[in-house]
Design a protein around this motif. Sequence first.
Motif, PDB file in Angstrom:
ATOM      1  N   GLY A 224      -7.145   9.936 -25.317  1.00 11.14           N
ATOM      2  CA  GLY A 224      -8.465   9.311 -25.352  1.00 11.14           C
ATOM      3  C   GLY A 224      -9.434  10.071 -26.246  1.00 11.14           C
ATOM      4  N   HIS A 225      -9.343  11.399 -26.204  1.00 12.59           N
ATOM      5  CA  HIS A 225     -10.237  12.243 -26.995  1.00 12.59           C
ATOM      6  C   HIS A 225     -10.032  11.975 -28.485  1.00 12.59           C
ATOM      7  N   ALA A 226      -8.766  11.985 -28.900  1.00 13.59           N
ATOM      8  CA  ALA A 226      -8.449  11.790 -30.320  1.00 13.59           C
ATOM      9  C   ALA A 226      -8.934  10.409 -30.785  1.00 13.59           C
TER      10      ALA A 226
ATOM     11  N   GLU B 131     -15.144  15.920 -35.712  1.00 16.02           N
ATOM     12  CA  GLU B 131     -14.232  16.644 -36.620  1.00 16.02           C
ATOM     13  C   GLU B 131     -13.425  17.728 -35.901  1.00 16.02           C
ATOM     14  N   ARG B 132     -13.976  18.319 -34.864  1.00 21.13           N
ATOM     15  CA  ARG B 132     -13.168  19.293 -34.102  1.00 21.13           C
ATOM     16  C   ARG B 132     -12.052  18.558 -33.353  1.00 21.13           C
ATOM     17  N   VAL B 133     -12.421  17.465 -32.716  1.00 17.10           N
ATOM     18  CA  VAL B 133     -11.451  16.781 -31.861  1.00 17.10           C
ATOM     19  C   VAL B 133     -10.411  16.027 -32.711  1.00 17.10           C
TER      20      VAL B 133
ATOM     21  N   ARG C  69       0.453  14.236 -18.200  1.00 18.34           N
ATOM     22  CA  ARG C  69      -0.737  13.576 -17.658  1.00 18.34           C
ATOM     23  C   ARG C  69      -1.971  14.019 -18.441  1.00 18.34           C
ATOM     24  N   LYS C  70      -2.045  15.336 -18.733  1.00 19.13           N
ATOM     25  CA  LYS C  70      -3.228  15.829 -19.442  1.00 19.13           C
ATOM     26  C   LYS C  70      -3.211  15.411 -20.916  1.00 19.13           C
ATOM     27  N   LEU C  71      -2.086  15.719 -21.597  1.00 17.78           N
ATOM     28  CA  LEU C  71      -2.023  15.478 -23.046  1.00 17.78           C
ATOM     29  C   LEU C  71      -2.096  13.988 -23.373  1.00 17.78           C
TER      30      LEU C  71
ATOM     31  N   VAL D  90      -3.229  23.202 -20.081  1.00 17.72           N
ATOM     32  CA  VAL D  90      -4.551  23.819 -20.019  1.00 17.72           C
ATOM     33  C   VAL D  90      -5.616  22.773 -20.353  1.00 17.72           C
ATOM     34  N   ASP D  91      -6.643  22.714 -19.518  1.00 18.61           N
ATOM     35  CA  ASP D  91      -7.670  21.693 -19.726  1.00 18.61           C
ATOM     36  C   ASP D  91      -9.068  22.232 -19.448  1.00 18.61           C
ATOM     37  N   ARG D  92      -9.840  22.339 -20.477  1.00 16.56           N
ATOM     38  CA  ARG D  92     -11.279  22.594 -20.387  1.00 16.56           C
ATOM     39  C   ARG D  92     -11.837  22.301 -21.775  1.00 16.56           C
TER      40      ARG D  92
HETATM   41  O1  44H Z   1      -7.119  21.153 -29.585  1.00 16.40           O
HETATM   42  P1  44H Z   1      -6.507  19.921 -30.205  1.00 16.40           P
HETATM   43  O2  44H Z   1      -6.781  19.835 -31.675  1.00 16.40           O
HETATM   44  O3  44H Z   1      -5.085  19.707 -29.837  1.00 16.40           O
HETATM   45  O4  44H Z   1      -7.298  18.680 -29.539  1.00 16.40           O
HETATM   46  C1  44H Z   1      -8.698  18.581 -29.660  1.00 16.40           C
HETATM   47  C2  44H Z   1      -9.318  18.332 -28.296  1.00 16.40           C
HETATM   48  O5  44H Z   1      -8.873  17.092 -27.804  1.00 16.40           O
HETATM   49  C3  44H Z   1      -8.928  19.433 -27.288  1.00 16.40           C
HETATM   50  O6  44H Z   1      -9.184  20.723 -27.776  1.00 16.40           O
HETATM   51  C4  44H Z   1      -9.658  19.232 -25.961  1.00 16.40           C
HETATM   52  O7  44H Z   1     -10.992  19.630 -26.066  1.00 16.40           O
HETATM   53  C5  44H Z   1      -8.968  20.012 -24.863  1.00 16.40           C
HETATM   54  O8  44H Z   1      -7.607  19.697 -24.819  1.00 16.40           O
HETATM   55  C6  44H Z   1      -9.597  19.792 -23.496  1.00 16.40           C
HETATM   56  O9  44H Z   1      -8.800  20.384 -22.532  1.00 16.40           O
END
Ligand code: 44H
Length: 384
Positions: free
Chosen positions: A219-221, A291-293, A211-213, A157-159
Amino acid sequence: MKAIHFGAGNIGRGFIGKLLADAQAELTFADVNQPLVDQLAHQQHYQVNVVGENARVEQVNRVSAIHSNSQDAIRQIAEADIITTAVGPQVLSKIASTLAQGLIARHQSGNQQPMNIIACENMVRGTSQLKQHVLLAMPTELHGWVEEHVGFVDSAVDRIVPPGSAANDDPLDVTVETFSEWIVDSTQFKGQLPDIAGMESTSNLMAYIERKLFTLNTGHAITAYLGQLAGHKTIRDAILDPAIRDVVKGAMTESGDVLIKRYGFDPVQHAAYIEKILTRFENPYLHDDVERVGRQPLRKLSEGDRLIKPLRGTLEYGLPYSNLVMGIAAALSYRSSNDPQAQEMVDRLRDNGVTHTVTQVCGLQDEPALVAQIVNVYNAMQRK
Ligand SMILES: O=P(O)(O)OC[C@@H](O)[C@@H](O)[C@H](O)[C@H](O)CO
Ligand SMILES: NC(=O)c1ccc[n+]([C@@H]2O[C@H](COP(=O)([O-])OP(=O)(O)OC[C@H]3O[C@@H](n4cnc5c(N)ncnc54)[C@H](O)[C@@H]3O)[C@@H](O)[C@H]2O)c1
């Protein structure tokens, strides 16, 4: 179609619940947050603000809500056609008992209709893990009936859906990016695949999950962790910092090279996928806190997750990994007084030492030289 979605949070309201409602499902959200449940049950509608390209406001109507640990939840599971979750990986074991009780009630009522359960969490094959928890909570004599009638369907799931701003007029409203992707494993369904616009199916799910994770979430983390170290508050500010962007793009490329080897992705298309993700991180209309990411760093540093699994892949194929090591060292540097896992990580680093903590948390017992590299980069980061 009767649908129950566990977790009426950001992705629940902003993506999966929205798709179910658009598909004319009779949708009930199940959550433990009683004020949220009460408000959803009372109001029965909310707004999804899609920001960025093709910005628009979409309305979600006629939803209901119940507490997820209730007799109501058990009764509704007995009658549902589809159950989805977006509660967080660590919560799947906690909802398993309610699901098991619902399935027992379904069996007792003689309901033989096929039902599908889809966990929409950022983890590899989360629904399969949920299935194990559910089976453990059920008498073994019902396992055969479950295998026959209940599909446990893995998904990717990606958004990007950050929490709404406190200034929102309506706390139920969510703000989401335009991009969205929900891919399910077509081989795991019982009965017909449900007709839900926006849900794509594949028989090659692992490639899409990884591919998504191991691109976006890797990159997000790293953006979040390096961003915090550099004093940035949001993902956008962090990714616009050229020094951070270099490492993030480098780490996504290192991880991508593993994915290309493992799944045969086209390198040019994969490079475009990375560029698109970098643009998504820059979205000026989303306020996404580092902090969310960065939340739950111990989960993100665990061996099957977005940092260590790609690193292991680079070792497997003999590929470069220096940017991933920077990201891992930055994750160890993450501090948050609101995050119990960040607190626990600090305690473990202090009480057990950095080398021991990295070895245990990341499951790198067989790679002492690699652990030493991570520790060196971590120590250098603390001196800055
Ligand atoms: O939800 P987490 O903590 O596994 O990761 C934080 C974000 O990287 C994540 O929620 C992204 O916003 C999301 O995976 C986008 O599809
Ligand atoms: N937000 C995103 O950008 C995004 C994108 C893709 C995937 N995800 C994944 O979706 C999942 C949820 O993330 P989120 O950002 O929506 O989090 P969130 O905190 O906004 O929502 C989680 C919801 O689950 C509820 N919950 C907790 N325990 C529960 C229980 N026992 N029963 C029922 N509900 C319970 C919480 O009250 C909350 O409303 C995570 O696995 C996350 O990785 C999030």
